[in-house]
Design a protein around this motif. Structure first.
Motif, PDB file in Angstrom:
ATOM      1  N   ILE A 180     -52.714   0.380 -15.485  1.00 57.03           N
ATOM      2  CA  ILE A 180     -53.538  -0.531 -14.833  1.00 57.03           C
ATOM      3  C   ILE A 180     -54.601   0.206 -13.978  1.00 57.03           C
ATOM      4  CG2 ILE A 180     -53.909  -2.268 -13.027  1.00 57.03           C
ATOM      5  CD1 ILE A 180     -51.330  -3.277 -13.639  1.00 57.03           C
ATOM      6  N   SER A 183     -56.826   2.442 -16.459  1.00 57.04           N
ATOM      7  CA  SER A 183     -57.832   1.728 -17.183  1.00 57.04           C
ATOM      8  C   SER A 183     -58.876   1.142 -16.279  1.00 57.04           C
ATOM      9  CB  SER A 183     -57.147   0.485 -17.541  1.00 57.04           C
ATOM     10  OG  SER A 183     -57.993  -0.448 -18.408  1.00 57.04           O
ATOM     11  N   MET A 186     -61.323   4.028 -15.804  1.00 59.90           N
ATOM     12  CA  MET A 186     -62.262   4.253 -16.978  1.00 59.90           C
ATOM     13  C   MET A 186     -63.524   3.396 -16.936  1.00 59.90           C
ATOM     14  SD  MET A 186     -61.289   7.195 -18.407  1.00 59.90           S
ATOM     15  CE  MET A 186     -61.903   7.516 -20.063  1.00 59.90           C
ATOM     16  N   ARG A 206     -60.097  -5.868  -7.956  1.00 61.95           N
ATOM     17  CA  ARG A 206     -59.445  -6.460  -9.231  1.00 61.95           C
ATOM     18  C   ARG A 206     -58.494  -5.873  -9.645  1.00 61.95           C
ATOM     19  NH1 ARG A 206     -61.654 -10.732 -11.829  1.00 61.95           N
ATOM     20  NH2 ARG A 206     -60.911 -10.237 -14.204  1.00 61.95           N
ATOM     21  N   GLN A 209     -55.591  -6.570  -7.352  1.00 63.41           N
ATOM     22  CA  GLN A 209     -54.868  -7.726  -7.648  1.00 63.41           C
ATOM     23  C   GLN A 209     -53.793  -7.861  -8.692  1.00 63.41           C
ATOM     24  OE1 GLN A 209     -57.633 -11.599  -7.803  1.00 63.41           O
ATOM     25  NE2 GLN A 209     -59.125 -10.218  -6.919  1.00 63.41           N
ATOM     26  N   LYS A 210     -54.460  -6.916  -9.894  1.00 67.71           N
ATOM     27  CA  LYS A 210     -53.414  -6.729 -10.839  1.00 67.71           C
ATOM     28  C   LYS A 210     -51.982  -6.127 -10.615  1.00 67.71           C
ATOM     29  CE  LYS A 210     -57.474  -6.457 -13.946  1.00 67.71           C
ATOM     30  NZ  LYS A 210     -58.452  -5.488 -14.760  1.00 67.71           N
ATOM     31  N   LEU A 213     -49.926  -8.530  -8.654  1.00 68.22           N
ATOM     32  CA  LEU A 213     -48.910  -9.552  -9.410  1.00 68.22           C
ATOM     33  C   LEU A 213     -47.940  -8.889 -10.013  1.00 68.22           C
ATOM     34  CD1 LEU A 213     -51.903 -11.691 -11.414  1.00 68.22           C
ATOM     35  CD2 LEU A 213     -50.630 -12.147  -9.358  1.00 68.22           C
ATOM     36  N   LEU A 214     -48.163  -7.518 -10.688  1.00 69.27           N
ATOM     37  CA  LEU A 214     -47.022  -6.931 -11.128  1.00 69.27           C
ATOM     38  C   LEU A 214     -45.888  -6.716 -10.334  1.00 69.27           C
ATOM     39  CD1 LEU A 214     -46.134  -4.909 -13.619  1.00 69.27           C
ATOM     40  CD2 LEU A 214     -47.082  -3.200 -12.437  1.00 69.27           C
TER      41      LEU A 214
ATOM     42  N   ARG B 130     -63.700   2.845 -26.931  1.00 66.46           N
ATOM     43  CA  ARG B 130     -64.195   1.765 -25.785  1.00 66.46           C
ATOM     44  C   ARG B 130     -64.743   2.794 -24.773  1.00 66.46           C
ATOM     45  NH1 ARG B 130     -59.203  -0.648 -22.859  1.00 66.46           N
ATOM     46  NH2 ARG B 130     -58.493   1.559 -23.293  1.00 66.46           N
ATOM     47  N   THR B 131     -64.252   4.148 -24.543  1.00 63.04           N
ATOM     48  CA  THR B 131     -64.452   4.957 -23.537  1.00 63.04           C
ATOM     49  C   THR B 131     -65.321   6.322 -24.269  1.00 63.04           C
ATOM     50  OG1 THR B 131     -62.255   5.828 -23.159  1.00 63.04           O
ATOM     51  CG2 THR B 131     -63.250   4.203 -21.592  1.00 63.04           C
ATOM     52  N   LEU B 172     -58.054 -12.778 -15.059  1.00 60.37           N
ATOM     53  CA  LEU B 172     -57.471 -11.335 -14.588  1.00 60.37           C
ATOM     54  C   LEU B 172     -56.423 -11.173 -15.305  1.00 60.37           C
ATOM     55  CD1 LEU B 172     -57.949  -9.512 -11.584  1.00 60.37           C
ATOM     56  CD2 LEU B 172     -55.583 -10.682 -11.429  1.00 60.37           C
ATOM     57  N   THR B 176     -55.225  -7.913 -17.854  1.00 58.00           N
ATOM     58  CA  THR B 176     -54.289  -7.276 -17.561  1.00 58.00           C
ATOM     59  C   THR B 176     -53.253  -7.084 -19.031  1.00 58.00           C
ATOM     60  OG1 THR B 176     -54.339  -7.643 -15.430  1.00 58.00           O
ATOM     61  CG2 THR B 176     -52.521  -6.354 -15.931  1.00 58.00           C
ATOM     62  N   THR B 179     -54.655  -4.838 -21.663  1.00 57.03           N
ATOM     63  CA  THR B 179     -54.458  -3.579 -21.131  1.00 57.03           C
ATOM     64  C   THR B 179     -53.049  -3.071 -21.276  1.00 57.03           C
ATOM     65  OG1 THR B 179     -56.150  -3.755 -19.477  1.00 57.03           O
ATOM     66  CG2 THR B 179     -54.688  -1.873 -19.340  1.00 57.03           C
ATOM     67  N   LEU B 213     -43.308  -8.930 -16.200  1.00 58.10           N
ATOM     68  CA  LEU B 213     -43.081  -8.813 -14.661  1.00 58.10           C
ATOM     69  C   LEU B 213     -44.597  -9.437 -14.133  1.00 58.10           C
ATOM     70  CD1 LEU B 213     -41.970  -5.306 -13.889  1.00 58.10           C
ATOM     71  CD2 LEU B 213     -40.694  -7.292 -13.693  1.00 58.10           C
ATOM     72  N   LEU B 214     -45.777  -9.030 -15.188  1.00 57.83           N
ATOM     73  CA  LEU B 214     -47.026  -9.420 -14.654  1.00 57.83           C
ATOM     74  C   LEU B 214     -47.168 -11.011 -14.519  1.00 57.83           C
ATOM     75  CD1 LEU B 214     -50.136  -8.854 -14.205  1.00 57.83           C
ATOM     76  CD2 LEU B 214     -50.236  -9.372 -16.656  1.00 57.83           C
ATOM     77  N   GLY B 217     -45.002 -12.648 -11.953  1.00 53.92           N
ATOM     78  CA  GLY B 217     -45.745 -12.477 -10.579  1.00 53.92           C
ATOM     79  C   GLY B 217     -46.927 -13.558 -10.286  1.00 53.92           C
ATOM     80  N   ALA B 218     -47.667 -13.654 -11.604  1.00 54.37           N
ATOM     81  CA  ALA B 218     -48.680 -14.709 -11.441  1.00 54.37           C
ATOM     82  C   ALA B 218     -48.192 -16.134 -11.417  1.00 54.37           C
ATOM     83  CB  ALA B 218     -49.454 -14.649 -13.044  1.00 54.37           C
ATOM     84  N   TYR B 221     -47.269 -16.504  -7.561  1.00 55.94           N
ATOM     85  CA  TYR B 221     -48.289 -16.421  -6.924  1.00 55.94           C
ATOM     86  C   TYR B 221     -49.040 -17.523  -6.927  1.00 55.94           C
ATOM     87  CZ  TYR B 221     -52.660 -14.773  -4.659  1.00 55.94           C
ATOM     88  OH  TYR B 221     -53.725 -14.573  -3.952  1.00 55.94           O
TER      89      TYR B 221
END
Lengths: 222, 222
Positions: A180, A183, A186, A206, A209-210, A213-214, B130-131, B172, B176, B179, B213-214, B217-218, B221
């Motif tokens: 996370i 990313s 970058m 952000r 925040q990510k 949550l994790l 992307r990068t 958000l 994630t 990602t 997990l993400l 959490g979401a 929350y």
DNA sequence: TGTACATCAGTGAACGCGCGTTCACTGATGTAC
DNA sequence: TGTACATCAGTGAACGCGCGTTCACTGATGTAC
């Protein structure tokens, strides 16, 4: 009184000049576009002198990764000093849990992304070439990343134990945290225009925040 | 009876041959190492004929990204069909919540990573550049990714509303999720040796756990 | 002390090669009248 | 119907350029005797 040792130091200095030149070019044009001649030119030595330092470009690439790895280690150590994880009860409200979690995630993300901004060349290399076309580079970066992940995992475990907040598979969490945050980092390097004020532009916020949550999920899951 | 239309089709066929050749070379050597001549050679046409199709390499690159984008859209649509999100109560045990969550995360990760394996050239390009160092490519990929993220965010919102499981900042979460899953996918492309049986090698399984997990959490929350 | 030799970072000329790009051309197709 | 012209994907020769690599060399330093 110049001596053999001074000579060695001079050589090391030139090697460093090559690596620094390469990092700069790399951030501009990408590692794949590096040429022995362009690196030598930027470092201020003759093309043929390159061979006094490295057998080929990839050998220098691996040295660059090693250097990047050291910076990352420092970064992680510095982040680690600031990370805390106040004890919570499972019955606490999500908002309470978040407070505790953010004592880890905020210093982690902020330190990391600040480092990224200061050492953007090193870290661009590190993350871009993780999946690049040079086998040697991929291997070097994979090994470095693996160690870094393990280090963070240990930190998490320790934080988790000392606060009696159970965290389950710390290796998995560590991997995801690095994914996370790198990313986001970058993204920041590629779009330097985004400012902390923006609605979608506060990349660090952000990222936090990510991560929240994790870790909230990880905490609930046990 | 060949006609003007047939000619147009012939040209389109050659353009496709160029793109396919480029994608293959790109997966082997990286986009930055593409040369007009190597692409033309692989496509079986004279170097100079390249200019009948694209003004320069990057123009072809953008066409490649557009093609990759379509594949990704299909992938996401296909995943979406399989994703469900059974209603839960907040008082349910974490294990219960996970069951519901995994009805989303498993189809998502599995579909995505399967697509990645089948279309590894397209997607390698998509995530690697992307990068990367080409501004034109970065912009094209950024736009495509943005649309994809938005699409997934809408899906999440819909799933969340229809099951009355609140999900908060779906954008958000969507970011994630992409990602995590693309990072896992790239890991798989780079280390194709890892098998589903391995302890740490089951990349898909680990991706699902991370997504779990993400989302856990979401969900907590709010 | 002096003389001969070894080490080694850095050099400049030269090589052959693949590259991007230009140019005038071909040959098949369709159009004007 | 025939004749002249337009379009356009694909071609091959030619160009100048930057590249990686080789080679024999320099010149400063240290070592052997």
């Amino acid at each position: 009184m110049p001596s053999r040792k001074d000579l060695k130091k001079q050589k090391e200095k030139t090697s460093q000049a090559l690596i620094q030149a390469a990092l700069q070019l790399c951030a501009e044009e990408g590692y794949a576009s590096l040429s022995l001649r362009s690196v030598a030119r930027k470092a201020g030595i003759a093309p043929t002198s390159f061979y006094r330092h490295f057998r080929e470009i990839d050998e220098m690439g691996v040295a660059m990764v090693a250097q990047a790895k050291e910076v990352m280690d420092n970064c992680l150590a510095q982040a680690r000093k600031k990370m805390t994880f106040p004890a919570i009860k499972k019955s606490d409200s999500p908002a309470h849990l978040l407070k505790s979690i953010e004592c880890m995630t905020r210093p982690f993300a902020e330190t990391f992304i600040n480092f990224l901004k200061k050492n953007n060349q090193l870290l661009h290399l590190f993350f871009q070439e993780r999946t690049g076309s040079s086998e040697a580079m991929r291997k070097a970066i994979f090994d470095a990343t693996d160690q870094l992940t393990e280090l963070l995992a240990e930190d998490l475990k320790q934080l988790s134990e000392s606060s009696k907040n159970k965290l389950g598979d710390v290796r998995l969490i560590s991997e995801t945290m690095l994914t996370i945050v790198s990313s986001s980092g970058m993204e920041m390097l590629v779009h330097p225009k985004a400012k902390p004020g923006d609605i979608t532009g506060d990349i660090t916020g952000r990222a936090i925040q990510k991560l929240n949550l994790l870790l909230l999920g990880a905490l609930i899951y046990e």
